[in-house]
Design a protein around this motif. Structure first.
Motif, PDB file in Angstrom:
ATOM      1  N   LEU A 192       0.823  -1.210   0.000  1.00 47.14           N
ATOM      2  CA  LEU A 192       0.000   0.000   0.000  1.00 47.14           C
ATOM      3  C   LEU A 192       0.858   1.262   0.000  1.00 47.14           C
ATOM      4  N   ALA A 193       2.021   1.205   0.662  1.00 50.47           N
ATOM      5  CA  ALA A 193       2.918   2.367   0.625  1.00 50.47           C
ATOM      6  C   ALA A 193       3.439   2.571  -0.798  1.00 50.47           C
ATOM      7  N   SER A 194       3.809   1.473  -1.473  1.00 50.24           N
ATOM      8  CA  SER A 194       4.350   1.618  -2.830  1.00 50.24           C
ATOM      9  C   SER A 194       3.251   2.056  -3.798  1.00 50.24           C
ATOM     10  N   LYS A 195       2.005   1.673  -3.523  1.00 47.06           N
ATOM     11  CA  LYS A 195       0.909   2.149  -4.373  1.00 47.06           C
ATOM     12  C   LYS A 195       0.662   3.646  -4.159  1.00 47.06           C
ATOM     13  N   ALA A 196       0.864   4.102  -2.935  1.00 50.50           N
ATOM     14  CA  ALA A 196       0.753   5.544  -2.684  1.00 50.50           C
ATOM     15  C   ALA A 196       1.840   6.272  -3.470  1.00 50.50           C
ATOM     16  N   VAL A 197       3.062   5.717  -3.455  1.00 58.73           N
ATOM     17  CA  VAL A 197       4.167   6.319  -4.211  1.00 58.73           C
ATOM     18  C   VAL A 197       3.880   6.258  -5.715  1.00 58.73           C
ATOM     19  N   ASP A 198       3.256   5.167  -6.158  1.00 61.56           N
ATOM     20  CA  ASP A 198       2.851   5.011  -7.563  1.00 61.56           C
ATOM     21  C   ASP A 198       1.802   6.044  -7.976  1.00 61.56           C
ATOM     22  N   GLY A 199       1.182   6.685  -6.989  1.00 57.98           N
ATOM     23  CA  GLY A 199       0.103   7.617  -7.299  1.00 57.98           C
ATOM     24  C   GLY A 199      -1.202   6.904  -7.581  1.00 57.98           C
ATOM     25  N   ARG A 200      -1.343   5.673  -7.084  1.00 61.89           N
ATOM     26  CA  ARG A 200      -2.614   4.968  -7.299  1.00 61.89           C
ATOM     27  C   ARG A 200      -3.143   4.369  -6.001  1.00 61.89           C
ATOM     28  N   GLY A 201      -2.837   5.032  -4.886  1.00 62.97           N
ATOM     29  CA  GLY A 201      -3.353   4.563  -3.604  1.00 62.97           C
ATOM     30  C   GLY A 201      -3.471   5.749  -2.673  1.00 62.97           C
ATOM     31  N   LYS A 202      -4.192   5.546  -1.560  1.00 59.68           N
ATOM     32  CA  LYS A 202      -4.366   6.602  -0.574  1.00 59.68           C
ATOM     33  C   LYS A 202      -3.004   7.013   0.003  1.00 59.68           C
ATOM     34  N   GLN A 203      -2.808   8.290   0.248  1.00 61.71           N
ATOM     35  CA  GLN A 203      -1.578   8.731   0.903  1.00 61.71           C
ATOM     36  C   GLN A 203      -1.529   8.146   2.307  1.00 61.71           C
ATOM     37  N   THR A 204      -0.331   7.794   2.761  1.00 62.91           N
ATOM     38  CA  THR A 204      -0.191   7.173   4.077  1.00 62.91           C
ATOM     39  C   THR A 204       1.175   7.482   4.681  1.00 62.91           C
ATOM     40  N   LYS A 205       1.168   7.613   6.012  1.00 60.41           N
ATOM     41  CA  LYS A 205       2.424   7.847   6.733  1.00 60.41           C
ATOM     42  C   LYS A 205       3.323   6.619   6.702  1.00 60.41           C
ATOM     43  N   LEU A 206       2.779   5.492   6.209  1.00 64.99           N
ATOM     44  CA  LEU A 206       3.595   4.281   6.117  1.00 64.99           C
ATOM     45  C   LEU A 206       4.818   4.520   5.235  1.00 64.99           C
ATOM     46  N   VAL A 207       4.683   5.394   4.219  1.00 62.87           N
ATOM     47  CA  VAL A 207       5.802   5.634   3.304  1.00 62.87           C
ATOM     48  C   VAL A 207       7.030   6.114   4.077  1.00 62.87           C
ATOM     49  N   SER A 208       6.859   7.170   4.875  1.00 58.99           N
ATOM     50  CA  SER A 208       8.020   7.694   5.606  1.00 58.99           C
ATOM     51  C   SER A 208       8.443   6.740   6.722  1.00 58.99           C
ATOM     52  N   ALA A 209       7.465   6.067   7.342  1.00 59.45           N
ATOM     53  CA  ALA A 209       7.805   5.135   8.432  1.00 59.45           C
ATOM     54  C   ALA A 209       8.633   3.965   7.900  1.00 59.45           C
ATOM     55  N   ILE A 210       8.296   3.481   6.706  1.00 60.86           N
ATOM     56  CA  ILE A 210       9.043   2.370   6.101  1.00 60.86           C
ATOM     57  C   ILE A 210      10.453   2.826   5.727  1.00 60.86           C
ATOM     58  N   MET A 211      10.560   4.042   5.174  1.00 59.38           N
ATOM     59  CA  MET A 211      11.883   4.567   4.818  1.00 59.38           C
ATOM     60  C   MET A 211      12.767   4.681   6.051  1.00 59.38           C
ATOM     61  N   GLU A 212      12.157   5.109   7.154  1.00 57.68           N
ATOM     62  CA  GLU A 212      12.921   5.237   8.392  1.00 57.68           C
ATOM     63  C   GLU A 212      13.336   3.853   8.901  1.00 57.68           C
ATOM     64  N   TYR A 213      12.374   2.913   8.884  1.00 54.21           N
ATOM     65  CA  TYR A 213      12.652   1.566   9.404  1.00 54.21           C
ATOM     66  C   TYR A 213      13.800   0.904   8.645  1.00 54.21           C
ATOM     67  N   PHE A 214      13.789   1.033   7.312  1.00 54.37           N
ATOM     68  CA  PHE A 214      14.822   0.371   6.512  1.00 54.37           C
ATOM     69  C   PHE A 214      16.024   1.282   6.245  1.00 54.37           C
ATOM     70  N   ASN A 215      15.975   2.492   6.805  1.00 62.06           N
ATOM     71  CA  ASN A 215      17.091   3.423   6.688  1.00 62.06           C
ATOM     72  C   ASN A 215      17.455   3.710   5.230  1.00 62.06           C
ATOM     73  N   ILE A 216      16.449   4.112   4.443  1.00 59.89           N
ATOM     74  CA  ILE A 216      16.692   4.460   3.040  1.00 59.89           C
ATOM     75  C   ILE A 216      16.248   5.901   2.793  1.00 59.89           C
ATOM     76  N   LYS A 217      16.888   6.548   1.808  1.00 56.60           N
ATOM     77  CA  LYS A 217      16.606   7.964   1.551  1.00 56.60           C
ATOM     78  C   LYS A 217      15.549   8.166   0.475  1.00 56.60           C
ATOM     79  N   LYS A 218      15.499   7.232  -0.516  1.00 52.47           N
ATOM     80  CA  LYS A 218      14.453   7.300  -1.541  1.00 52.47           C
ATOM     81  C   LYS A 218      13.607   6.045  -1.394  1.00 52.47           C
TER      82      LYS A 218
END
Lengths: 330, 330
Positions: A163-189
């Motif tokens: 669902l986070a990747s679908k939000a990034v794809d522009g075809r899903g609801k926006q969600t704080k999961l995107v930034s939370a996942i980036m933080e969890y896996f320590n990635i910048k993009k």
């Protein structure tokens, strides 16, 4: 009498030494020994929790009366062969009896103490197991982490990634999961998640599954997408219990139904599961899910039953209390 | 002029040597070189298809004017670094130009010849890519095989495993997929699928993805569950094209939309995709999907455009015809 209970899961291995009065002499915790890990990893982790518990309790292994080991993913004939090979390589003296059991069966005993009912395990994986009044057994789920694993921590993680990747794809609801996942896996993009997941993490299911805790945090901050994932998990887990009860023709009976495993430490999953289970089972007693060290209750009950004790429930209550304290400290 | 086109996918690597008139001098086929495989595997497979094509065509590598390589999973900065390292290790003479491109971009050129539009690739994985009349680019999907990969062969395989295991669980519709999967993986009890998938096959995504062909066979025998999976795949792939077009604000424009990749060789997927795409795009030209050797059309078009030829479409038609014959023979 000195008893040892070991629960070997997909992410952790728990061990305690206890007696028939419910005194916990020692406990220990180690890496995974569910049978989807390599045999030598499982062996090393089981050996290590045993050794540390024995040292802490100052007990010699030959003084144990019984060891009960419950293992995740003890499914196929090959798995049983592998488990027996692991046990025989632990150098346990011949006078000490060892009982091996599937962790779903142990979970059933933890929840029901052997009465007709169903237990649903939701840890890294998910499975439901039950026994009816005729002694007939049935299971549902427990197919590993690639498919048909709804409600498990790994499934929650996959849904969050999807669902986070679908939000990034522009075809899903926006969600704080995107930034939370980036933080969890320590990635910048966010796109770097592809490499991180498929190259670095794919052999470490535990680390992916732990993302489920992040999903719970994000949901508790009010994120709709994260909340929806956990609600679906709770519903799916209750439906698994129902599917087992249907197979055993006891959906409308006065049975015991309960959950066990780390996923139930999410309030949203636990509350949804309880509510849905009460809807699906009109006459069952729906027990509060067991979490933390509680998976050990399964092999503990099996050990006490095996030794022929009657007051199993009250002894287990004492042990559970100690286990709950251990959990809150860990 | 002598040109070489290479398409490195998750399951296969295709290579041809051709000229500006559309004569195919030689073709070759090898293992995967999409960037989710190890770098040395990708390098070996690319090197091997190049060498065999050069031998067959009796051409010396230094006589090539241009090599275009399109690669799957060329997503992150790390992937591009890895791809450049692979290319530099191929010992290509300095006078021969090499162009590297993401396979989704190449697929876009194969479908549209550079006109505004969207291409959807459905092979082992799935991704959609498009460019609008302002030259703006957008992609959707392409997140690997663990999540958000609807419509791909791997997704079809996962759905089949999930629904077959639910039938075995007694909580899903009965389906011939159960026996077909047992036959495909050569197992006697369905529960053995757990070991087979998680221990033996999990590093061989190609073999799991190939289960998609079995799903198509079972669907063609009238199985409802299998048919439903393929219908959902077709719909999801059309929706991916729509999501790209939405991002590029061209859903209602006269654009070109088309599919490419092995999944479209299923009649059910292809027909569903075409029908759904016609619903979602009112004014677009929906092209028949390209399959078999056709993924090579992408790097072929890129090569011809790069060399400044005008009659790209007619040359590609000649080459496509030869590729179609190669596909039907392979």
């Amino acid at each position: 009498m000195l008893l040892m209970a070991i629960d070997g899961g997909k992410s952790k291995t728990y061990c305690i030494i206890f007696n028939e009065r419910g005194d916990v002499l020692a406990s220990s915790l180690g890496g995974p020994s569910g049978l989807l890990v390599y045999a030598d990893v499982a062996e090393e982790n089981i050996f290590s929790v045993m050794r540390r518990a024995l040292l802490k309790a100052n007990v010699d292994i030959k003084d144990l009366d019984l060891i009960v080991i419950s293992l995740a993913d003890l499914d196929t004939d090959k798995d049983w062969e592998m488990a027996r090979r692991i046990v025989s390589s632990l150098n346990i003296p011949k006078n000490v009896r060892v009982i091996l059991e599937h962790d779903a069966v142990a979970a059933y005993y933890a929840v029901t103490f052997g009465e007709p009912g169903v237990a649903v395990i939701a840890g890294t994986g998910s499975i439901a197991f039950g026994i009816n009044k005729h002694g007939e057994r049935a299971r549902v789920g427990g197919w590993g982490w690639l498919f048909n694993d709804e409600g498990s921590a790994f499934w929650i993680a996959k849904e969050a990634l999807s669902l986070a990747s679908k939000a990034v794809d522009g075809r899903g609801k926006q969600t704080k999961l995107v930034s939370a996942i980036m933080e969890y896996f320590n990635i910048k993009k966010f796109i770097d998640i592809i490499d991180v997941i498929h190259k670095e993490f794919i052999t470490e299911h535990e680390r992916i599954a732990k993302l489920a805790k992040v999903v719970d945090m994000v949901a508790n901050e009010g994120d709709e997408v994260a909340t929806e994932i956990l609600v679906r998990a709770g519903i799916e887990l209750a439906k698994m219990a129902q599917a087992v009860a249907k197979k055993l023709k006891m959906v409308d009976d006065e049975i015991i139904v309960g959950g066990i495993g780390g996923v139930f430490s999410s309030d949203i999953v636990r509350r949804t599961f309880m509510k849905k289970a009460k809807e699906l089972f009109r006459r069952a007693h729906i027990k509060e899910p067991l979490i933390g060290y509680q998976p050990l209750v399964g092999p503990v009950v099996l050990a006490l039953k095996e030794c022929g004790f009657d007051n199993v429930e009250s002894v287990v209550k004492r042990i559970s209390k100690e286990l709950a304290e251990l959990s809150s400290r860990s």
